[in-house]
Every structure is written in structure tokens, then in C-alpha cells.
Design an enzyme around this catalytic site. Structure first.
Site, PDB file in Angstrom:
ATOM      1  N   GLY A 286     -59.354  80.206  28.861  1.00  0.00           N
ATOM      2  CA  GLY A 286     -59.941  78.881  29.026  1.00  0.00           C
ATOM      3  C   GLY A 286     -60.835  78.822  30.250  1.00  0.00           C
ATOM      4  O   GLY A 286     -60.424  79.223  31.346  1.00  0.00           O
ATOM      5  N   ALA A 287     -62.060  78.325  30.067  1.00  0.00           N
ATOM      6  CA  ALA A 287     -63.024  78.254  31.169  1.00  0.00           C
ATOM      7  C   ALA A 287     -63.510  76.832  31.389  1.00  0.00           C
ATOM      8  O   ALA A 287     -64.620  76.604  31.869  1.00  0.00           O
ATOM      9  CB  ALA A 287     -64.202  79.180  30.894  1.00  0.00           C
ATOM     10  N   GLY A 288     -62.674  75.854  31.015  1.00  0.00           N
ATOM     11  CA  GLY A 288     -63.024  74.453  31.231  1.00  0.00           C
ATOM     12  C   GLY A 288     -62.718  74.028  32.656  1.00  0.00           C
ATOM     13  O   GLY A 288     -62.655  74.861  33.568  1.00  0.00           O
ATOM     14  N   GLY A 289     -62.487  72.732  32.855  1.00  0.00           N
ATOM     15  CA  GLY A 289     -62.265  72.207  34.205  1.00  0.00           C
ATOM     16  C   GLY A 289     -61.114  72.865  34.927  1.00  0.00           C
ATOM     17  O   GLY A 289     -61.236  73.303  36.080  1.00  0.00           O
ATOM     18  N   ALA A 290     -59.943  72.960  34.269  1.00  0.00           N
ATOM     19  CA  ALA A 290     -58.793  73.600  34.900  1.00  0.00           C
ATOM     20  C   ALA A 290     -59.033  75.091  35.066  1.00  0.00           C
ATOM     21  O   ALA A 290     -58.640  75.686  36.071  1.00  0.00           O
ATOM     22  CB  ALA A 290     -57.538  73.349  34.071  1.00  0.00           C
TER      23      ALA A 290
ATOM     24  N   ASN B  11     -60.198  66.485  39.123  1.00  0.00           N
ATOM     25  CA  ASN B  11     -59.013  66.026  38.405  1.00  0.00           C
ATOM     26  C   ASN B  11     -58.398  64.777  39.034  1.00  0.00           C
ATOM     27  O   ASN B  11     -57.410  64.255  38.533  1.00  0.00           O
ATOM     28  CB  ASN B  11     -57.959  67.136  38.293  1.00  0.00           C
ATOM     29  CG  ASN B  11     -57.258  67.424  39.616  1.00  0.00           C
ATOM     30  OD1 ASN B  11     -57.764  67.096  40.695  1.00  0.00           O
ATOM     31  ND2 ASN B  11     -56.097  68.064  39.540  1.00  0.00           N
TER      32      ASN B  11
ATOM     33  N   THR C   4     -58.080  64.404  33.061  1.00  0.00           N
ATOM     34  CA  THR C   4     -57.702  65.601  32.332  1.00  0.00           C
ATOM     35  C   THR C   4     -58.692  65.863  31.201  1.00  0.00           C
ATOM     36  O   THR C   4     -59.726  65.197  31.099  1.00  0.00           O
ATOM     37  CB  THR C   4     -56.245  65.492  31.822  1.00  0.00           C
ATOM     38  OG1 THR C   4     -55.822  66.769  31.331  1.00  0.00           O
ATOM     39  CG2 THR C   4     -56.097  64.435  30.729  1.00  0.00           C
TER      40      THR C   4
ATOM     41  N   LYS D 151     -63.024  66.611  33.064  1.00  0.00           N
ATOM     42  CA  LYS D 151     -63.003  67.049  34.461  1.00  0.00           C
ATOM     43  C   LYS D 151     -64.383  67.398  35.010  1.00  0.00           C
ATOM     44  O   LYS D 151     -64.596  67.328  36.223  1.00  0.00           O
ATOM     45  CB  LYS D 151     -62.052  68.231  34.632  1.00  0.00           C
ATOM     46  CG  LYS D 151     -60.586  67.859  34.449  1.00  0.00           C
ATOM     47  CD  LYS D 151     -59.672  69.028  34.760  1.00  0.00           C
ATOM     48  CE  LYS D 151     -58.219  68.618  34.639  1.00  0.00           C
ATOM     49  NZ  LYS D 151     -57.306  69.708  35.050  1.00  0.00           N
TER      50      LYS D 151
ATOM     51  N   SER E 247     -47.954  62.094  27.096  1.00  0.00           N
ATOM     52  CA  SER E 247     -47.913  62.710  28.424  1.00  0.00           C
ATOM     53  C   SER E 247     -46.711  62.221  29.237  1.00  0.00           C
ATOM     54  O   SER E 247     -46.356  61.041  29.212  1.00  0.00           O
ATOM     55  CB  SER E 247     -49.198  62.387  29.190  1.00  0.00           C
ATOM     56  OG  SER E 247     -49.113  62.831  30.526  1.00  0.00           O
TER      57      SER E 247
ATOM     58  N   ASP F 298     -56.255  71.050  41.463  1.00  0.00           N
ATOM     59  CA  ASP F 298     -55.849  72.185  40.631  1.00  0.00           C
ATOM     60  C   ASP F 298     -55.924  73.495  41.415  1.00  0.00           C
ATOM     61  O   ASP F 298     -55.040  74.353  41.304  1.00  0.00           O
ATOM     62  CB  ASP F 298     -56.752  72.299  39.393  1.00  0.00           C
ATOM     63  CG  ASP F 298     -56.476  71.222  38.357  1.00  0.00           C
ATOM     64  OD1 ASP F 298     -55.335  70.740  38.299  1.00  0.00           O
ATOM     65  OD2 ASP F 298     -57.403  70.876  37.603  1.00  0.00           O
TER      66      ASP F 298
END
Length: 206
Positions: free
Chosen positions: A141-145, A102, A77, A81, A25, A117
Site C-alpha cells: 500500500g502506497a496511500g496516505g498511511a 491524519n 482516514t 489523507k 470503527s 502515523d
């Protein structure tokens, strides 16, 4: 805009990022550089749950250790999350609305979760894509972000949102959570017309 709090400027801050597969990262360099521009000094460490030294540790244990070691806060991350919420004392309004965190701030013996976010995506969308097609958008994508971005898209004038996630139950849950917003969500996507825009939020798209 520089930070004006003299108490913060007078001491060295300690923060970090907790997640999986984050060894490469660029977040530490980015945050340290921005801190210097703000007249601050500090350390930013990676807490990679896939690293050998963290083998067998739970998220709860990592949070306890970070707090005990004097961290001022952590960024959170994939894939923590949503899970991190169970280990916090309070949530900001954005975090509560989105149901994902986050950023965790350690202060006065309490852990407060925030979600940047939502605001970050909405503001970037407003500034960088003022002419983007918003009648039908595909969210990958339907996760935290993804949850945060979905709410941001609702605030940004998107009329219809199709949600695609490898976990169809998660996509369905997000679609259900958006029913109180002006957006028309659907999951899984079945299109009569091709979406005009797509927004990747899954790890492979970041």
C-alpha cells in the site's frame, strides 16, 4: 502521562473521524476511553462519507460543517489523507515531509494538518519489533498511511524497501519520494530474494 492544561480539562472536547466505510470503527470508544484516563471529557463522532446522510457531500463541505459545528479537530482516514491537504491552512513538519495528513486541528480560525502515523509506526516498530529483519521489507500500500510508514521505515534502519500498490503510478511516486532518504526503494517489486518482513498499510490490511 495526563494532560495538565486546565483550560482543556474545563471544557468538553468535540472530535471525530472522517473517511469511508468507517461505520464499524472502534475509534470513538478508544478515544473517549483515553480522554477519560487523561481527565478529559468529550464526544467523538464518525463522519462516514458512505453514510446516507452524507450522500453527495464533498470533503470540503464536511470540513466546513465540522468547523462550523465547533469541532476541535478531526482524524482523517482512507481515502482522504492526501486530498485533505488542499483544504488546510498549515501543515506540521511531519505532515509536510510525508505529504499526508491524519489529524486536523481547528484553532483560532485556522486548520492545521498533522501526521501522527510516521511517529506512531516508528515508535511501535522500535518498541515491539527490535529484532525484526530490516535488510529488505515489503510495503503493501502506497496511500496516505503507506507514505508515512515508508518514511518511518527509512528512519528505522530498513536498507531496501519494495512497494506494492494496485496503483503502480502511486507506488512509483512513493519510491521517487524516498530517494532523498538512506533507504533503497523499488516499485513494482522484483526480488532476487524474498523480503524478510512485510508491512500492510492498505485498508484490507488494517
Amino acid at each position: 502521562m495526563r494532560v495538565a492544561d486546565t483550560d482543556i480539562q474545563a471544557r468538553r472536547l468535540l472530535a471525530g473521524l472522517v473517511g469511508r466505510g468507517i461505520t464499524l470503527s472502534r475509534t470513538p470508544a478508544m478515544h473517549v476511553a483515553e480522554a477519560e484516563r487523561q481527565g478529559l471529557s468529550g464526544d467523538y463522532r464518525l463522519l462516514d462519507m458512505d453514510a446516507p446522510e452524507n450522500a453527495g457531500l464533498t470533503l470540503a463541505a464536511v470540513l466546513d460543517r465540522a468547523e462550523a459545528d465547533g469541532f476541535d479537530g478531526l482524524n482523517v482516514t482512507y481515502p482522504f489523507k492526501i486530498e485533505v491537504i488542499d483544504h488546510l491552512d498549515a501543515l506540521s513538519d511531519n505532515a509536510r515531509a510525508v505529504g499526508a495528513v491524519n489529524t486536523v486541528v481547528f484553532a483560532e480560525g485556522r486548520r492545521t494538518g498533522h501526521n501522527t502515523d510516521l511517529w506512531g509506526f516508528a515508535e511501535s516498530f522500535r518498541r515491539g519489533l527490535p529484532d525484526a529483519e530490516t535488510s529488505h521489507v515489503l510495503l503493501l500500500g502506497a496511500g496516505g498511511a503507506g507514505v508515512a510508514v515508508a518514511h518511518a521505515l527509512a528512519q528505522s534502519g530498513v536498507s531496501r524497501l519494495s512497494i506494492l500498490d494496485s496503483d503502480t503510478g502511486r507506488a512509483d511516486a512513493l519510491a521517487g519520494a524516498l530517494t532523498a532518504t538512506p533507504i533503497r526503494p523499488s516499485a513494482p517489486p522484483r526480488w532476487a530474494t524474498r523480503p524478510g518482513s512485510s508491512t500492510p498499510t492498505a485498508p484490507t490490511g488494517l
